[in-house]
Design a protein around this motif. Structure first.
Motif, PDB file in Angstrom:
ATOM      1  N   LEU A  32       0.846  -1.189   0.000  1.00 56.29           N
ATOM      2  CA  LEU A  32       0.000   0.000   0.000  1.00 56.29           C
ATOM      3  C   LEU A  32       0.884   1.243   0.000  1.00 56.29           C
ATOM      4  CD1 LEU A  32      -2.515  -1.104   2.791  1.00 56.29           C
ATOM      5  CD2 LEU A  32      -2.888  -1.220   0.320  1.00 56.29           C
ATOM      6  N   SER A  33       0.393   2.312  -0.592  1.00 55.70           N
ATOM      7  CA  SER A  33       1.111   3.573  -0.585  1.00 55.70           C
ATOM      8  C   SER A  33       0.695   4.400   0.626  1.00 55.70           C
ATOM      9  CB  SER A  33       0.821   4.366  -1.868  1.00 55.70           C
ATOM     10  OG  SER A  33       1.360   5.668  -1.777  1.00 55.70           O
ATOM     11  N   LEU A  34       1.678   4.979   1.312  1.00 56.46           N
ATOM     12  CA  LEU A  34       1.416   5.868   2.439  1.00 56.46           C
ATOM     13  C   LEU A  34       1.691   7.318   2.072  1.00 56.46           C
ATOM     14  CD1 LEU A  34       3.017   3.759   5.329  1.00 56.46           C
ATOM     15  CD2 LEU A  34       0.591   4.017   4.792  1.00 56.46           C
ATOM     16  N   ALA A  35       1.707   7.605   0.774  1.00 52.14           N
ATOM     17  CA  ALA A  35       2.036   8.959   0.316  1.00 52.14           C
ATOM     18  C   ALA A  35       1.078  10.000   0.879  1.00 52.14           C
ATOM     19  CB  ALA A  35       2.036   9.010  -1.216  1.00 52.14           C
ATOM     20  N   THR A  36      -0.195   9.647   1.004  1.00 51.92           N
ATOM     21  CA  THR A  36      -1.159  10.609   1.546  1.00 51.92           C
ATOM     22  C   THR A  36      -1.026  10.742   3.050  1.00 51.92           C
ATOM     23  OG1 THR A  36      -2.834   8.858   1.668  1.00 51.92           O
ATOM     24  CG2 THR A  36      -2.796  10.212  -0.320  1.00 51.92           C
ATOM     25  N   GLU A  37      -0.543   9.688   3.709  1.00 53.89           N
ATOM     26  CA  GLU A  37      -0.412   9.731   5.160  1.00 53.89           C
ATOM     27  C   GLU A  37       0.800  10.544   5.601  1.00 53.89           C
ATOM     28  OE1 GLU A  37      -2.710   8.553   7.297  1.00 53.89           O
ATOM     29  OE2 GLU A  37      -3.819   8.179   5.448  1.00 53.89           O
ATOM     30  N   VAL A  38       1.876  10.482   4.826  1.00 57.39           N
ATOM     31  CA  VAL A  38       3.093  11.162   5.245  1.00 57.39           C
ATOM     32  C   VAL A  38       2.903  12.676   5.239  1.00 57.39           C
ATOM     33  CG1 VAL A  38       4.222  11.465   2.995  1.00 57.39           C
ATOM     34  CG2 VAL A  38       5.609  11.016   5.029  1.00 57.39           C
TER      35      VAL A  38
END
Length: 325
Positions: A32-38
């Motif tokens: 999963l991508s955590l790009a939005t969470e970071v």
């Protein structure tokens, strides 16, 4: 083969066997991508990383990322019948290694459920967020100080400080024992950048002690400076936690950031606009990532990681002062 059991139980055994093979041999996983969470995680302890992470980035597609360094000193007189020298012949090709930075998280399913039922935040979510902070801190350290290792098996990119080697851009403090940075040190570092790259938008990153020394220089140059004057002195503080400012007769006010992760004895003067921390896409997804592996022993081990590298669009836009306390 007839196992001598009823059809429902037999089907359950078959399912169990299939599940066992899937976990033990295939090792099913999901990414999963955590790009939005970071973007929700802000760490004030990593000012250098925070500054350059806002720059527009490219996607790295190889373990050794190469780019053409910006060069503004190549124009010259030329013969109109033949034309000027090709730019590719005058602009150096630079390279840096793709670096993988990660933290393994393993949360027991029962423990996680107990915490959730008590009204606390999800334990796995908390550990994942903490992992993102740890990765941000590590990236800040790597961007500043890491020495490149392109041979592996643990690949490492080069940070900016080891890359600054030009004699005029490496200013030795010249004090023994090591002490505070001086105005002469800073002016030499700034002059080298201004002469070779023309940069005026500069920033200083240093240890807290050197930030105190620079503030003393500011107070000595402008006696009676109040905290309100200090804020006005720099103008608009762009949402960043600056420690003080240094006033250069050549380029004007320069913000100073305290970064505890800069290597001891060093101070960095740089144009952060020319530092690009490029990212890596995995399965079309932007990092950071979380890799969730097959569930075994009532736990869900996960790897939270990012893959990044750093471009120095013009090494002449950066200087360092060495030999400091």
């Amino acid at each position: 083969k007839d196992l001598g059991i009823g059809p429902q139980i037999r089907q359950s055994v078959i399912n169990l066997i299939e599940k066992t093979v899937g976990v033990g041999d295939v090792v099913a996983s999901r990414i999963l991508s955590l790009a939005t969470e970071v973007t929700k995680v802000y760490n004030p302890d990593t000012p250098f990383g925070n500054r350059i992470e806002t720059n527009r980035r490219n996607t790295v597609t190889d373990i050794d990322h190469k780019w053409r360094e910006d060069d503004i000193n190549t124009a010259d007189h030329f013969n109109p019948n033949t034309g000027p020298t090709a730019s590719d012949a005058t602009q150096a090709r630079k390279g840096n290694t793709l670096d993988f930075i990660g933290v393994k998280v393993q949360t027991g399913l029962i423990a996680n459920q107990m915490v959730t039922n008590q009204g606390f935040m999800d334990e796995l979510e908390r550990q994942t967020t903490d992992s993102l902070v740890a990765i941000l801190r590590k990236k800040d350290l790597v961007y500043l100080t890491e020495t490149e290792d392109a041979t592996g098996p643990v690949f490492k990119m080069a940070g900016i400080l080891p890359k600054i080697v030009a004699a005029s851009h490496v200013v030795a403090s010249g004090t023994s024992p090591p002490g505070c940075v001086t105005a002469a040190n800073l002016d030499s570092a700034i002059r080298a950048i201004f002469n070779d790259a023309g940069s005026r938008s500069l920033e200083i990153f240093c240890k807290p002690k050197q930030a105190e020394c620079i503030h003393a220089l500011l107070s000595a140059a402008f006696p009676g400076l109040t905290p309100l004057d200090f804020i006005r002195f720099y103008g608009q503080i762009q949402g960043a936690c600056i420690s003080t400012v240094y006033y250069s007769q050549l380029v004007g006010a320069i913000p100073v950031y305290s970064d505890t992760q800069i290597s001891s004895g060093n101070l960095l003067v740089c144009d952060t606009r020319l530092l690009v921390p490029n990212g890596f896409r995995l399965g079309g997804l932007a990092g950071p990532f979380v890799l969730a592996m097959a569930r075994t022993d009532l736990s869900d081990p996960r790897l939270v990681f990012d893959a990044v590298t750093l471009e120095y669009r013009n090494l002449n836009a950066h200087s360092k002062v060495t030999g400091l306390a």
